[in-house]
Design a protein around this motif. Sequence first.
Motif, PDB file in Angstrom:
ATOM      1  N   GLY A   1      46.393  37.551  10.533  1.00  0.00           N
ATOM      2  CA  GLY A   1      45.078  37.507   9.909  1.00  0.00           C
ATOM      3  C   GLY A   1      43.917  37.299  10.862  1.00  0.00           C
ATOM      4  N   VAL A   2      44.181  36.965  12.113  1.00  0.00           N
ATOM      5  CA  VAL A   2      43.094  36.767  13.083  1.00  0.00           C
ATOM      6  C   VAL A   2      42.631  38.137  13.564  1.00  0.00           C
ATOM      7  N   THR A   3      41.351  38.431  13.355  1.00  0.00           N
ATOM      8  CA  THR A   3      40.802  39.733  13.744  1.00  0.00           C
ATOM      9  C   THR A   3      39.561  39.612  14.618  1.00  0.00           C
ATOM     10  N   ARG A   4      39.061  38.383  14.819  1.00  0.00           N
ATOM     11  CA  ARG A   4      37.832  38.214  15.595  1.00  0.00           C
ATOM     12  C   ARG A   4      38.062  37.209  16.715  1.00  0.00           C
ATOM     13  N   ASN A   5      37.314  37.397  17.811  1.00  0.00           N
ATOM     14  CA  ASN A   5      37.395  36.536  18.984  1.00  0.00           C
ATOM     15  C   ASN A   5      35.983  36.117  19.385  1.00  0.00           C
ATOM     16  N   VAL A   6      35.856  34.910  19.894  1.00  0.00           N
ATOM     17  CA  VAL A   6      34.591  34.429  20.464  1.00  0.00           C
ATOM     18  C   VAL A   6      34.768  34.417  21.973  1.00  0.00           C
ATOM     19  N   GLU A   7      33.856  35.088  22.669  1.00  0.00           N
ATOM     20  CA  GLU A   7      33.932  35.218  24.130  1.00  0.00           C
ATOM     21  C   GLU A   7      32.709  34.560  24.766  1.00  0.00           C
ATOM     22  N   HIS A   8      32.952  33.730  25.783  1.00  0.00           N
ATOM     23  CA  HIS A   8      31.902  33.015  26.513  1.00  0.00           C
ATOM     24  C   HIS A   8      31.753  33.670  27.888  1.00  0.00           C
ATOM     25  N   TRP A   9      30.508  33.913  28.306  1.00  0.00           N
ATOM     26  CA  TRP A   9      30.249  34.636  29.549  1.00  0.00           C
ATOM     27  C   TRP A   9      29.939  33.691  30.705  1.00  0.00           C
ATOM     28  N   PHE A  10      30.550  34.009  31.851  1.00  0.00           N
ATOM     29  CA  PHE A  10      30.337  33.286  33.102  1.00  0.00           C
ATOM     30  C   PHE A  10      30.038  34.295  34.204  1.00  0.00           C
ATOM     31  N   GLY A  11      29.354  33.846  35.231  1.00  0.00           N
ATOM     32  CA  GLY A  11      29.168  34.613  36.454  1.00  0.00           C
ATOM     33  C   GLY A  11      29.784  33.843  37.614  1.00  0.00           C
ATOM     34  N   LEU A  12      30.338  34.570  38.570  1.00  0.00           N
ATOM     35  CA  LEU A  12      30.923  33.946  39.768  1.00  0.00           C
ATOM     36  C   LEU A  12      30.473  34.730  40.985  1.00  0.00           C
ATOM     37  N   GLU A  13      29.638  34.097  41.811  1.00  0.00           N
ATOM     38  CA  GLU A  13      29.186  34.752  43.036  1.00  0.00           C
ATOM     39  C   GLU A  13      30.141  34.424  44.175  1.00  0.00           C
ATOM     40  N   VAL A  14      30.624  35.483  44.819  1.00  0.00           N
ATOM     41  CA  VAL A  14      31.480  35.341  45.998  1.00  0.00           C
ATOM     42  C   VAL A  14      30.692  35.863  47.199  1.00  0.00           C
ATOM     43  N   PRO A  15      31.038  35.440  48.423  1.00  0.00           N
ATOM     44  CA  PRO A  15      30.190  35.779  49.573  1.00  0.00           C
ATOM     45  C   PRO A  15      30.201  37.257  49.965  1.00  0.00           C
ATOM     46  N   TYR A  16      31.278  37.961  49.669  1.00  0.00           N
ATOM     47  CA  TYR A  16      31.414  39.378  50.020  1.00  0.00           C
ATOM     48  C   TYR A  16      32.568  39.942  49.199  1.00  0.00           C
ATOM     49  N   ARG A  17      32.864  41.216  49.391  1.00  0.00           N
ATOM     50  CA  ARG A  17      33.950  41.869  48.653  1.00  0.00           C
ATOM     51  C   ARG A  17      35.296  41.315  49.116  1.00  0.00           C
ATOM     52  N   LEU A  18      35.757  40.299  48.443  1.00  0.00           N
ATOM     53  CA  LEU A  18      36.995  39.634  48.826  1.00  0.00           C
ATOM     54  C   LEU A  18      38.209  40.516  48.518  1.00  0.00           C
ATOM     55  N   GLU A  19      39.266  40.326  49.311  1.00  0.00           N
ATOM     56  CA  GLU A  19      40.549  40.939  48.972  1.00  0.00           C
ATOM     57  C   GLU A  19      41.070  40.217  47.729  1.00  0.00           C
ATOM     58  N   VAL A  20      41.707  40.970  46.849  1.00  0.00           N
ATOM     59  CA  VAL A  20      42.145  40.424  45.575  1.00  0.00           C
ATOM     60  C   VAL A  20      43.666  40.531  45.466  1.00  0.00           C
ATOM     61  N   GLN A  21      44.279  39.501  44.920  1.00  0.00           N
ATOM     62  CA  GLN A  21      45.715  39.496  44.636  1.00  0.00           C
ATOM     63  C   GLN A  21      45.883  39.598  43.120  1.00  0.00           C
ATOM     64  N   LEU A  22      46.181  40.803  42.644  1.00  0.00           N
ATOM     65  CA  LEU A  22      46.298  41.026  41.205  1.00  0.00           C
ATOM     66  C   LEU A  22      47.596  40.448  40.648  1.00  0.00           C
ATOM     67  N   ALA A  23      47.549  40.056  39.386  1.00  0.00           N
ATOM     68  CA  ALA A  23      48.756  39.696  38.642  1.00  0.00           C
ATOM     69  C   ALA A  23      49.340  41.018  38.136  1.00  0.00           C
ATOM     70  N   PRO A  24      50.438  41.513  38.738  1.00  0.00           N
ATOM     71  CA  PRO A  24      50.899  42.875  38.457  1.00  0.00           C
ATOM     72  C   PRO A  24      51.271  43.147  37.005  1.00  0.00           C
ATOM     73  N   ARG A  25      51.643  42.120  36.253  1.00  0.00           N
ATOM     74  CA  ARG A  25      51.947  42.350  34.838  1.00  0.00           C
ATOM     75  C   ARG A  25      50.679  42.538  34.017  1.00  0.00           C
ATOM     76  N   GLU A  26      49.533  42.134  34.575  1.00  0.00           N
ATOM     77  CA  GLU A  26      48.268  42.239  33.841  1.00  0.00           C
ATOM     78  C   GLU A  26      47.368  43.363  34.342  1.00  0.00           C
ATOM     79  N   HIS A  27      47.346  43.578  35.675  1.00  0.00           N
ATOM     80  CA  HIS A  27      46.407  44.545  36.247  1.00  0.00           C
ATOM     81  C   HIS A  27      47.064  45.331  37.368  1.00  0.00           C
ATOM     82  N   THR A  28      46.656  46.587  37.501  1.00  0.00           N
ATOM     83  CA  THR A  28      47.296  47.468  38.483  1.00  0.00           C
ATOM     84  C   THR A  28      46.394  47.864  39.644  1.00  0.00           C
TER      85      THR A  28
END
Length: 170
Positions: A96-123
Amino acid sequence: MPKPPKIPESVLVVIYTPALDVLIIERADRPEFWQSVTGSKDRIDEPLVETAVREVAEETGIIVGGPLVPFDALIDWGELIEYEIYPVWRHRYADGVTRNVEHWFGLEVPYRLEVQLAPREHTAYQWLPYEQAAARCFSSSNRDAILQLPRRLRVRTSAEPVSPQPPSEA
């Protein structure tokens, strides 16, 4: 043991550089669905900042509060939206749950960092100028959040305290 249903309260974290390059990541379960970091609370009483810090670490390997990204680089934008959960993902929530409440954040990083993805979530991930990153996002709310980035940074900069002036000599 089956996973408990997801809590329909989440965070969206727009990760960006001072040059307004934005990190977007591709969903593993939906190729060509690009987005910012998102994720639901793990428990009802979990503070939103804790959710944001955890999701950033889990999905990208970026440690908020580490040497490259101080804790104060994460800003709660004080904005929330409510949206209808896409039918393809409703099975993750209680019946029966059909709606979600989403809260927005910003995160400033110093430059284009290398990223370690969670492979089950993102490719895959990309750093793109903010307008191009917004155009790649499948979610209209994610696009809106990214496109607000320049305005949010102007407001933040203008709201910073002005240092006191030295007394004038008479």
